[in-house]
Design a protein around this motif. Structure first.
Motif, PDB file in Angstrom:
ATOM      1  N   PHE A 146      -9.306  14.444  27.713  1.00 32.91           N
ATOM      2  CA  PHE A 146      -8.880  13.243  26.984  1.00 32.91           C
ATOM      3  C   PHE A 146      -9.389  13.336  25.550  1.00 32.91           C
ATOM      4  O   PHE A 146     -10.347  14.082  25.278  1.00 32.91           O
ATOM      5  CB  PHE A 146      -9.434  11.967  27.633  1.00 32.91           C
ATOM      6  CG  PHE A 146      -8.775  10.699  27.137  1.00 32.91           C
ATOM      7  CD1 PHE A 146      -7.531  10.332  27.617  1.00 32.91           C
ATOM      8  CD2 PHE A 146      -9.375   9.911  26.180  1.00 32.91           C
ATOM      9  CE1 PHE A 146      -6.898   9.190  27.146  1.00 32.91           C
ATOM     10  CE2 PHE A 146      -8.754   8.766  25.707  1.00 32.91           C
ATOM     11  CZ  PHE A 146      -7.509   8.413  26.191  1.00 32.91           C
ATOM     12  N   VAL A 147      -8.737  12.612  24.647  1.00 30.14           N
ATOM     13  CA  VAL A 147      -9.200  12.528  23.260  1.00 30.14           C
ATOM     14  C   VAL A 147      -9.305  11.056  22.882  1.00 30.14           C
ATOM     15  O   VAL A 147      -8.357  10.287  23.057  1.00 30.14           O
ATOM     16  CB  VAL A 147      -8.241  13.230  22.281  1.00 30.14           C
ATOM     17  CG1 VAL A 147      -8.826  13.223  20.873  1.00 30.14           C
ATOM     18  CG2 VAL A 147      -7.963  14.649  22.718  1.00 30.14           C
ATOM     19  N   ALA A 148     -10.467  10.654  22.395  1.00 34.71           N
ATOM     20  CA  ALA A 148     -10.690   9.264  21.991  1.00 34.71           C
ATOM     21  C   ALA A 148     -11.397   9.238  20.642  1.00 34.71           C
ATOM     22  O   ALA A 148     -11.605  10.277  20.014  1.00 34.71           O
ATOM     23  CB  ALA A 148     -11.529   8.534  23.047  1.00 34.71           C
ATOM     24  N   GLY A 149     -11.777   8.046  20.201  1.00 37.05           N
ATOM     25  CA  GLY A 149     -12.516   7.900  18.954  1.00 37.05           C
ATOM     26  C   GLY A 149     -13.147   6.524  18.875  1.00 37.05           C
ATOM     27  O   GLY A 149     -12.687   5.568  19.521  1.00 37.05           O
ATOM     28  N   THR A 150     -14.220   6.405  18.097  1.00 34.59           N
ATOM     29  CA  THR A 150     -14.948   5.139  17.973  1.00 34.59           C
ATOM     30  C   THR A 150     -14.125   4.099  17.226  1.00 34.59           C
ATOM     31  O   THR A 150     -13.637   4.342  16.120  1.00 34.59           O
ATOM     32  CB  THR A 150     -16.269   5.344  17.218  1.00 34.59           C
ATOM     33  OG1 THR A 150     -17.030   6.360  17.866  1.00 34.59           O
ATOM     34  CG2 THR A 150     -17.080   4.044  17.173  1.00 34.59           C
ATOM     35  N   LYS A 151     -13.978   2.924  17.840  1.00 38.91           N
ATOM     36  CA  LYS A 151     -13.389   1.762  17.180  1.00 38.91           C
ATOM     37  C   LYS A 151     -14.250   0.540  17.490  1.00 38.91           C
ATOM     38  O   LYS A 151     -15.294   0.653  18.140  1.00 38.91           O
ATOM     39  CB  LYS A 151     -11.936   1.558  17.619  1.00 38.91           C
ATOM     40  CG  LYS A 151     -10.956   2.518  16.954  1.00 38.91           C
ATOM     41  CD  LYS A 151      -9.529   1.989  16.999  1.00 38.91           C
ATOM     42  CE  LYS A 151      -8.605   2.824  16.149  1.00 38.91           C
ATOM     43  NZ  LYS A 151      -7.262   2.220  16.012  1.00 38.91           N
ATOM     44  N   LEU A 152     -13.808  -0.609  17.031  1.00 35.99           N
ATOM     45  CA  LEU A 152     -14.578  -1.842  17.173  1.00 35.99           C
ATOM     46  C   LEU A 152     -13.862  -2.852  18.059  1.00 35.99           C
ATOM     47  O   LEU A 152     -12.649  -3.052  17.931  1.00 35.99           O
ATOM     48  CB  LEU A 152     -14.802  -2.482  15.800  1.00 35.99           C
ATOM     49  CG  LEU A 152     -15.440  -1.612  14.720  1.00 35.99           C
ATOM     50  CD1 LEU A 152     -15.354  -2.318  13.368  1.00 35.99           C
ATOM     51  CD2 LEU A 152     -16.890  -1.296  15.072  1.00 35.99           C
ATOM     52  N   PHE A 217     -18.628  -4.725  19.091  1.00 38.03           N
ATOM     53  CA  PHE A 217     -19.060  -3.702  20.040  1.00 38.03           C
ATOM     54  C   PHE A 217     -18.324  -2.425  19.662  1.00 38.03           C
ATOM     55  O   PHE A 217     -17.090  -2.398  19.603  1.00 38.03           O
ATOM     56  CB  PHE A 217     -18.721  -4.153  21.464  1.00 38.03           C
ATOM     57  CG  PHE A 217     -18.870  -3.105  22.541  1.00 38.03           C
ATOM     58  CD1 PHE A 217     -19.719  -2.006  22.392  1.00 38.03           C
ATOM     59  CD2 PHE A 217     -18.161  -3.223  23.733  1.00 38.03           C
ATOM     60  CE1 PHE A 217     -19.846  -1.058  23.396  1.00 38.03           C
ATOM     61  CE2 PHE A 217     -18.289  -2.270  24.744  1.00 38.03           C
ATOM     62  CZ  PHE A 217     -19.125  -1.187  24.569  1.00 38.03           C
ATOM     63  N   ALA A 218     -19.066  -1.369  19.364  1.00 37.96           N
ATOM     64  CA  ALA A 218     -18.466  -0.110  18.923  1.00 37.96           C
ATOM     65  C   ALA A 218     -18.577   0.946  20.015  1.00 37.96           C
ATOM     66  O   ALA A 218     -19.683   1.303  20.437  1.00 37.96           O
ATOM     67  CB  ALA A 218     -19.142   0.384  17.649  1.00 37.96           C
ATOM     68  N   THR A 219     -17.436   1.434  20.477  1.00 36.82           N
ATOM     69  CA  THR A 219     -17.409   2.571  21.392  1.00 36.82           C
ATOM     70  C   THR A 219     -16.019   3.179  21.341  1.00 36.82           C
ATOM     71  O   THR A 219     -15.179   2.779  20.524  1.00 36.82           O
ATOM     72  CB  THR A 219     -17.817   2.170  22.826  1.00 36.82           C
ATOM     73  OG1 THR A 219     -18.139   3.350  23.568  1.00 36.82           O
ATOM     74  CG2 THR A 219     -16.728   1.408  23.545  1.00 36.82           C
ATOM     75  N   ASP A 220     -15.737   4.145  22.214  1.00 37.98           N
ATOM     76  CA  ASP A 220     -14.431   4.794  22.204  1.00 37.98           C
ATOM     77  C   ASP A 220     -13.324   3.793  22.496  1.00 37.98           C
ATOM     78  O   ASP A 220     -13.445   2.946  23.388  1.00 37.98           O
ATOM     79  CB  ASP A 220     -14.392   5.925  23.237  1.00 37.98           C
ATOM     80  CG  ASP A 220     -15.338   7.056  22.875  1.00 37.98           C
ATOM     81  OD1 ASP A 220     -15.777   7.111  21.709  1.00 37.98           O
ATOM     82  OD2 ASP A 220     -15.638   7.881  23.748  1.00 37.98           O
ATOM     83  N   ASP A 221     -12.231   3.909  21.748  1.00 39.50           N
ATOM     84  CA  ASP A 221     -11.157   2.928  21.847  1.00 39.50           C
ATOM     85  C   ASP A 221     -10.626   2.758  23.259  1.00 39.50           C
ATOM     86  O   ASP A 221     -10.404   1.634  23.716  1.00 39.50           O
ATOM     87  CB  ASP A 221     -10.017   3.286  20.892  1.00 39.50           C
ATOM     88  CG  ASP A 221      -9.477   4.704  21.098  1.00 39.50           C
ATOM     89  OD1 ASP A 221     -10.203   5.561  21.628  1.00 39.50           O
ATOM     90  OD2 ASP A 221      -8.327   4.951  20.695  1.00 39.50           O
TER      91      ASP A 221
END
Length: 314
Positions: A146-152, A217-221
């Motif tokens: 999987f591919v994710a990224g940090t969002k809010l 809260f910041a973590t993977d989208d």
């Protein structure tokens, strides 16, 4: 606890969604491991030898990382990552000539998951773990899953649309995640004066936001979307902002065992060759989850390409 078997489901191909970078960057971000041939008569690697001796594979799971690894209504570990691990367990059974291996589920957190692998408390970590060069010094990773990224995640009524809008405010992150470092990096780079606090797992981080103890809260989208769906809080919270990190996910196992590496990669190639991996993805990201939620997150073109590469390398 018995392992649940999955059956591929048919699903309409959804609209593709964008990720930050091509999935094949995962190979570039991890240290290369030389291929070592398994000579005839050579003994099993340490992990496989222990599995053969105990007839048991220990799988590390997360309690609140839907749809990768979480608990169903009966507190049974389920998820996309666990089904991928199930396929690896089957391949391990072939390798050690034991088709009836037992599975022991071991709870891990974002903070103790890497030590659990290194210290031999678990054989496979089946969660939502970013594969990067730093972690690659300690553990090995499966092919990209999987591919994710940090969002809010912010309250829906909040005026926050980007990280700069949080200047001087409190942001919660889950301890031991790449998101924690991403927030410290962006805080320093943009001089935001953020109050970055940590919680023990994603559920606790979510609860801090819900209780008004944090502004975001910041973590993977994908994890944020999963938590919102699970709590049925679409009317309360939203996901916003640009990607603050690039997070390619993989299954963790012990480093320095070429035979185990071959088994893990063979399991992924079989899923790709049998055309099972995309229906498996759709089962957890597009269709309704066993717990009732529906994420409807389409397969990204980068991940689809990564799966095709696995098939081509068969």
């Amino acid at each position: 606890m018995h392992r649940a078997r999955w059956r591929p489901i048919r699903a309409e191909r959804p609209t593709l969604w964008a990720c930050l970078l091509a999935a094949n960057l995962l190979a570039a971000c991890l240290p290369a491991m030389p291929a070592v041939a398994q000579t005839e008569g050579e003994g099993l690697s340490p992990t496989l030898a222990n599995i053969k001796a105990t007839h048991t594979v220990r799988l590390g799971y997360r309690e609140s990382s839907p749809p990768f690894s979480f608990l169903d209504h009966s507190n049974r570990p389920i998820g996309y990552s666990l089904e991928l691990c199930d396929a690896i367990v089957d391949e391990i059974g072939v390798e050690v000539d034991d088709p009836n291996l037992k599975v022991e589920y071991v709870k891990v957190t974002s903070d103790d998951r890497i030590p659990a692998v290194v210290d031999k408390k678990i054989d496979l970590e089946c969660g939502s773990t970013t594969a990067n060069a730093e972690r690659g010094k300690l553990v090995a990773f499966s092919p990209l899953m999987f591919v994710a990224g940090t969002k809010l995640m912010v309250p829906k009524a909040s005026g926050v649309t980007q990280v700069a809008d949080l200047k001087g405010k409190t942001v919660v992150v889950t301890k031991g995640t790449t998101n924690e470092q991403a927030m410290h990096n962006v805080d320093a780079k943009q001089s935001l004066g953020l109050n970055i606090v940590t919680a023990g797992d994603h559920e606790q981080s979510y609860q801090m936001l819900a209780d008004g103890k944090a502004d975001a809260f910041a973590t993977d989208d994908i994890l944020l979307y999963g938590l919102i769906a699970r709590h049925k809080s679409q009317d309360k919270f939203r996901v916003t902002g640009d990607y603050l990190s690039y997070d390619p996910y993989g299954i963790m196992y012990r480093k320095g065992e070429p035979q185990m590496k071959d088994v893990v990669e063979r399991a992924f190639r079989k899923l790709a060759t049998n055309r099972d991996i995309i229906p498996l993805y759709n089962k957890w990201f597009v269709a309704r989850l066993p717990t009732g939620e529906k994420l409807n997150v389409a397969l990204s073109p980068q991940l689809e390409e990564a799966f095709k590469v696995l098939d081509e390398n068969q």
